[in-house]
Design a protein around this motif. Structure first.
Motif, PDB file in Angstrom:
ATOM      1  N   TRP A   1       0.836  -1.203   0.000  1.00  0.00           N
ATOM      2  CA  TRP A   1       0.000   0.000   0.000  1.00  0.00           C
ATOM      3  C   TRP A   1       0.873   1.256   0.000  1.00  0.00           C
ATOM      4  N   ILE A   2       1.927   1.241   0.822  1.00  0.00           N
ATOM      5  CA  ILE A   2       2.839   2.392   0.879  1.00  0.00           C
ATOM      6  C   ILE A   2       3.561   2.562  -0.450  1.00  0.00           C
ATOM      7  N   VAL A   3       4.024   1.425  -1.027  1.00  0.00           N
ATOM      8  CA  VAL A   3       4.703   1.491  -2.326  1.00  0.00           C
ATOM      9  C   VAL A   3       3.773   2.063  -3.393  1.00  0.00           C
ATOM     10  N   ALA A   4       2.514   1.618  -3.378  1.00  0.00           N
ATOM     11  CA  ALA A   4       1.561   2.117  -4.372  1.00  0.00           C
ATOM     12  C   ALA A   4       1.353   3.619  -4.221  1.00  0.00           C
ATOM     13  N   VAL A   5       1.185   4.078  -3.000  1.00  0.00           N
ATOM     14  CA  VAL A   5       0.970   5.506  -2.755  1.00  0.00           C
ATOM     15  C   VAL A   5       2.175   6.317  -3.222  1.00  0.00           C
ATOM     16  N   LEU A   6       3.373   5.872  -2.836  1.00  0.00           N
ATOM     17  CA  LEU A   6       4.580   6.604  -3.211  1.00  0.00           C
ATOM     18  C   LEU A   6       4.784   6.606  -4.724  1.00  0.00           C
ATOM     19  N   CYS A   7       4.552   5.453  -5.353  1.00  0.00           N
ATOM     20  CA  CYS A   7       4.751   5.369  -6.800  1.00  0.00           C
ATOM     21  C   CYS A   7       3.769   6.259  -7.553  1.00  0.00           C
ATOM     22  N   VAL A   8       2.531   6.286  -7.099  1.00  0.00           N
ATOM     23  CA  VAL A   8       1.543   7.150  -7.741  1.00  0.00           C
ATOM     24  C   VAL A   8       1.957   8.614  -7.615  1.00  0.00           C
ATOM     25  N   ALA A   9       2.420   9.020  -6.431  1.00  0.00           N
ATOM     26  CA  ALA A   9       2.855  10.403  -6.237  1.00  0.00           C
ATOM     27  C   ALA A   9       4.078  10.721  -7.091  1.00  0.00           C
ATOM     28  N   VAL A  10       5.016   9.757  -7.199  1.00  0.00           N
ATOM     29  CA  VAL A  10       6.203   9.969  -8.026  1.00  0.00           C
ATOM     30  C   VAL A  10       5.817  10.126  -9.491  1.00  0.00           C
ATOM     31  N   LEU A  11       4.881   9.302  -9.963  1.00  0.00           N
ATOM     32  CA  LEU A  11       4.429   9.425 -11.348  1.00  0.00           C
ATOM     33  C   LEU A  11       3.806  10.798 -11.603  1.00  0.00           C
TER      34      LEU A  11
END
Length: 721
Positions: free
Chosen positions: A17-27
Motif C-alpha cells: 500500500w505504501i509502495v503504491a501511494v509513493l509510486c503514484v505520487a512519483v508518477l
C-alpha cells in the motif's frame, strides 16, 4: 503452508500500500516536470503571460539603473547615448528577440530531456546586423533634421523641408517633393556644413564642393544624393564589422562565454543529471512498481470484491493526497519569492525575474494539482462504489465485473496522472485581445487603448500629425480602437470653411491655405483626413483593407473603429463592402442598454470589427451611432490641469465610456503627451472618472501613443477587472 502464505500476504499488504501511494505520487511529479519544466511551450507561455518582451523595452531598458549596461551593450553601434533606448527596437525588434529566446529555450529543454549530450547556446546575429542598417538610416535622418535650429529668416522652413527629404533619402524612399529656396552664399555654406556632419571625416573635404555648389544653386536633390549614401553605408559597415569582430562572426556562441565565467552553467548540468535519472530510471520504475503494488493489493485483499475496490480506492486517494500535500508545502515554501536577486540589480530587473519565477512555479504547481485531483477523484469513485456495494442490498455486481471496474478505474487514474499534466502543461491557453484573462469578459467590461486621429501620422506625412506610426504599426503596438475621420477631397471654397472650425491656429490656417493648392491638388475618392485633406490624407479603402488584413492575421483580437463621418452612411457601407470586410463586421444589439457579448463569443463568431459613427446611425445593422451606445468626456483640454470628467456627448448612462485623454493647443501637444501618457497619469484619471460616473472606462483615447505607457495603464486596468 497455506496459512503461512496468508500471513505473509497480510504482512506485505501495508508495504504494498505504501509502495503504491509513493509510486503514484512519483508518477504525478515526473509527469508534471516533463510537461512543464521540460517543455519549451511552458517556458514560452510564461514569458508571454508576464509580457516579458514588452517589459524589457518599456521597463528594464529605460530603468536608470540599467542604462549603463544598455549603453555598454550598444556602445559599438552608430547611436548617440541619448538615443540608445529610443532606437533599441530598431536594432533588436521584439520579433527578433522572441526568435532568439525560443531557440535558447528549445536548446536548454532538449538538453535537460537528454535529446543531446552537449549544450550549445548560440545567437544568429544576421538579423541584428541587418537591423543596424535601419538604425544608421534613422540616425542620419535625425542629424539632418537637427539643422532646423538655424536662425536665419525663412531659412528654418527651408531646412525643415530639407530634413524631411533627407529622411526619405536615408530610408531609401524617393522624396515626394524637394524644398526650394534661393539661398545666400552664407546660408549655402551653413547648410553644407550641417549636412556634412553625417559623413566620415575623410570624405567631407571631397564632398564639400559638390554639396555647396548644389545648395548654392538650389539643387537640393544633388546635395542629398551626395551625402545620404556616404553617411548610411559607412556607419552600417563600421557597426557590423565591430559586432562581428566582438563575437567572432555572424554567430555568437553564448555557451563558450558562460563556461569561462566561473562555470555559470554548472546548475544546469546538475539539473540534467537529475532529469536524466528521473526520466530514464525513476519514472519507469515507479510505473512498474505502482502497477505491481496495486495488483498485489487486489489479489491479496479480502474475499469480498467490494472491499477490494475500496482498498484500491484508498490507495489512489492517498497518492492524490500526498501529491496535494507536496503542492501545498511547495506553495508555502515559495510564498516569499522563488529567486533572490542581488540588491545591486535594478528594481525593474528584479521585478521581472521575480514575476517570471513566480509564474513558472505557479504553472508547475497548478499542473501538479490537476494530477492530484485526478487521483483523488478516481480513489473516491472506487471507494464510493465499494461502499454502495456493501451497504446497498439492491446493488448486485458480479466478481468479474468488479475486477474489470477496478482495473479500468485504476488504469484510467494512472494514465490520467501521466497524461493529464502533459495536456495541462502543453495546452495553449486561450487568448483574447492579447490576454488569457479577457475571453470571458464582456466587450463593455474591458479597457482598450484607443488611437485618437489614428490616420494623422508622421509616417504618412500629415501636417501636424497626432500619431507617429502608421495604423498597422499602431495595432501592433497594442491599439485596439481607432478614431478616424472620413472625408471627400475638399473643393477650394470648402477649405477655408473647414479650417475655421479646425484646431489649427489662425497663422497656421493661413500658411496651409497658401500652400495646399500649389502642392496638393484635389483628388477623387474617399479619404481619411484630419480637418483638411490637403494637409494630409490616406485612402479610405486601402486603409480598411489594411485593418482587415491585420484582423485576419490576428484571429483572437477585436478591433473597434469610431468614425468622425463626413461621408454619408450609404457610401461608407459601400466602401466597407469594397474593402472586403463584410464577413468581419459585428452588429451591436439594437437596444443600447443590452449587455454586450463576451470577447470569446465575438471571436468565435468571426465578427471582430465593431464600427461606430459620430453622426450616422445605420442603415446597416453594423453601423451604429456611438453616442447611442457610449458616452465621453470633453476633449478640448489645453493643459493637463484642465482635464475633467464632466459629461460631454452621450450623456451619463451609457454602457460604453470613452475617455478623451489628450491635450489640444492649436493641434496636438507632443510635449504634454510626455506628462499625460504616463502610466500613473492615465490610471489616476481613469479611476477618478470611473468613481465620478459609476461606470468602467472602455476606451482610453490618446495622442502620440508611443510616448509614455498608456498601453501599460490599459493592461493594468484589465488586470484589475
Amino acid at each position: 503452508m497455506e496459512q503461512r502464505a496468508i500471513r505473509l500476504r497480510r504482512r506485505l499488504r501495508p508495504v504494498a500500500w505504501i509502495v503504491a501511494v509513493l509510486c503514484v505520487a512519483v508518477l504525478a511529479a515526473t509527469a508534471t516536470a516533463r510537461s512543464t519544466l521540460l517543455s519549451p511551450g511552458f517556458h514560452q507561455r510564461v514569458l508571454d503571460e508576464q509580457h516579458a518582451y514588452d517589459r524589457l523595452y518599456n521597463e528594464v531598458l529605460v530603468d536608470p539603473g540599467t542604462l549603463p549596461v544598455t549603453r555598454d551593450l550598444l556602445a559599438r553601434l552608430p547611436v548617440p547615448e541619448a538615443a540608445v533606448t529610443s532606437n533599441l527596437k530598431i536594432v533588436l525588434p521584439p520579433e527578433t528577440l522572441r526568435t532568439m529566446a525560443d531557440r535558447q529555450i528549445a536548446e536548454v529543454t532538449g538538453y535537460l530531456r537528454g535529446e543531446h549530450d552537449t549544450l550549445r547556446l548560440t545567437v544568429d546575429l544576421r538579423p541584428l546586423l541587418t537591423n543596424v542598417g535601419n538604425l544608421a538610416q534613422t540616425y542620419f535622418g535625425d542629424l539632418v533634421a537637427s539643422v532646423q535650429r538655424q536662425p536665419e529668416p525663412d531659412f528654418p522652413a527651408f531646412l525643415a523641408d530639407l530634413g524631411k527629404s533627407a529622411n526619405a533619402v536615408a530610408e531609401g524612399v524617393p522624396p515626394a517633393g524637394l524644398p526650394t529656396l534661393e539661398l545666400s552664399r552664407d546660408q549655402a555654406v551653413a547648410a553644407t556644413r550641417a549636412l556634412l556632419q553625417v559623413v566620415p571625416d575623410d570624405r567631407r573635404d571631397e564632398l564639400r564642393p559638390e554639396v555647396e555648389v548644389a545648395l548654392d544653386s538650389g539643387d537640393v536633390a544633388s546635395a542629398l544624393a551626395a551625402v545620404g549614401p556616404e553617411a548610411v553605408s559607412d556607419r552600417t559597415r563600421r557597426a557590423t564589422e565591430q559586432l562581428r569582430g566582438t563575437v567572432g562572426g555572424d554567430t555568437w556562441d553564448i555557451t563558450a562565454d558562460l563556461d569561462t565565467s566561473s562555470d555559470a552553467l554548472a546548475p544546469l548540468h546538475r539539473a540534467r543529471s537529475v532529469t536524466h535519472l528521473a526520466q530514464g530510471v525513476v519514472e519507469p520504475l515507479a510505473a512498474l512498481l505502482g502497477v505491481a503494488a496495486l495488483a498485489f493489493l487486489w489479489v491479496s485483499g479480502p474475499a469480498a470484491p467490494a472491499r477490494r475496490l475500496m482498498g484500491l480506492g484508498w490507495a489512489l486517494a492517498a497518492g492524490g493526497t500526498l501529491t496535494g500535500l507536496c503542492v501545498v508545502a511547495a506553495r508555502m515554501a515559495t510564498d516569499d519569492g522563488v529567486i533572490s536577486t542581488p540588491a545591486s540589480w535594478p528594481g525593474s530587473v528584479s521585478r521581472l525575474v521575480d514575476d517570471l519565477g513566480s509564474a513558472a512555479v505557479d504553472g508547475v504547481l497548478t499542473t501538479a494539482t490537476v494530477a492530484a485531483y485526478i487521483l483523488l477523484a478516481a480513489g473516491a469513485l472506487l471507494v464510493a462504489v465499494g461502499w454502495a456495494w456493501t451497504t446497498g442490498p439492491a446493488l448486485t455486481v458480479r466478481p468479474r465485473r468488479a475486477q474489470m471496474l477496478a482495473v479500468g478505474v485504476a488504469g484510467a487514474a494512472l494514465g490520467g496522472v501521466v497524461l493529464a499534466p502533459v495536456a495541462a502543461g502543453r495546452a495553449e491557453p486561450r487568448v483574447c485581445q492579447g490576454s488569457s484573462r479577457l475571453c470571458d469578459r464582456g466587450y463593455d467590461e474591458i479597457a482598450q487603448l484607443t488611437s485618437h486621429n489614428a490616420m494623422s501620422t508622421t509616417a504618412d506625412q500629415f501636417i501636424g500629425p497626432l500619431q507617429d506610426p502608421h495604423i498597422t504599426a499602431q495595432l501592433n503596438d497594442g491599439v485596439r480602437a481607432l478614431q478616424i475621420d472620413t472625408y471627400t477631397w475638399e473643393r477650394p471654397e470648402q477649405i477655408a470653411e473647414r479650417l475655421e472650425g479646425s484646431e489649427f491656429s489662425p497663422r497656421l490656417q493661413g500658411q496651409i491655405l497658401a500652400a495646399i493648392n500649389k502642392f496638393n491638388p484635389p483628388r477623387d475618392g474617399l479619404w481619411l483626413c484630419h480637418s483638411v485633406c490637403r494637409a494630409g490624407a490616406i485612402g479610405l479603402v486601402p486603409t480598411l483593407r489594411e485593418v482587415g488584413d491585420w484582423l485576419r492575421a490576428h484571429p483572437t483580437d477585436v478591433v473597434t473603429l469610431i468614425v468622425q463621418d463626413a461621408v454619408g452612411a450609404e457610401a461608407t457601407a459601400a466602401v466597407f463592402e469594397e474593402a472586403g470586410l463584410t464577413d468581419l463586421l459585428f452588429a451591436p444589439d439594437p437596444d443600447p442598454s443590452h449587455p454586450w457579448p463576451d470577447l470569446g463569443e465575438m471571436i468565435d463568431s468571426g465578427k471582430r470589427l465593431v464600427v461606430f459613427a459620430e453622426r450616422a446611425d445605420g442603415p446597416a445593422s453594423w453601423y451604429r451611432n456611438f453616442y447611442r451606445y457610449g458616452m465621453e468626456t470633453p476633449y478640448a483640454f489645453r493643459t493637463p490641469a484642465d482635464m475633467t470628467c464632466v459629461p460631454h456627448r452621450g450623456g451619463t448612462d451609457k454602457r460604453l465610456f470613452l475617455l478623451n485623454h489628450f491635450i489640444t493647443i492649436d493641434g496636438g501637444s507632443r510635449l504634454d503627451a510626455g506628462t499625460v501618457n504616463t502610466r500613473a497619469a492615465v490610471l489616476d484619471r481613469v479611476h477618478a472618472c470611473e468613481r465620478e460616473r459609476g461606470s468602467p472606462v472602455n476606451f482610453v483615447a490618446v495622442d502620440y501613443l508611443t510616448i509614455g505607457d498608456a498601453r501599460g495603464a490599459v493592461d493594468a486596468l484589465n488586470a484589475e477587472r
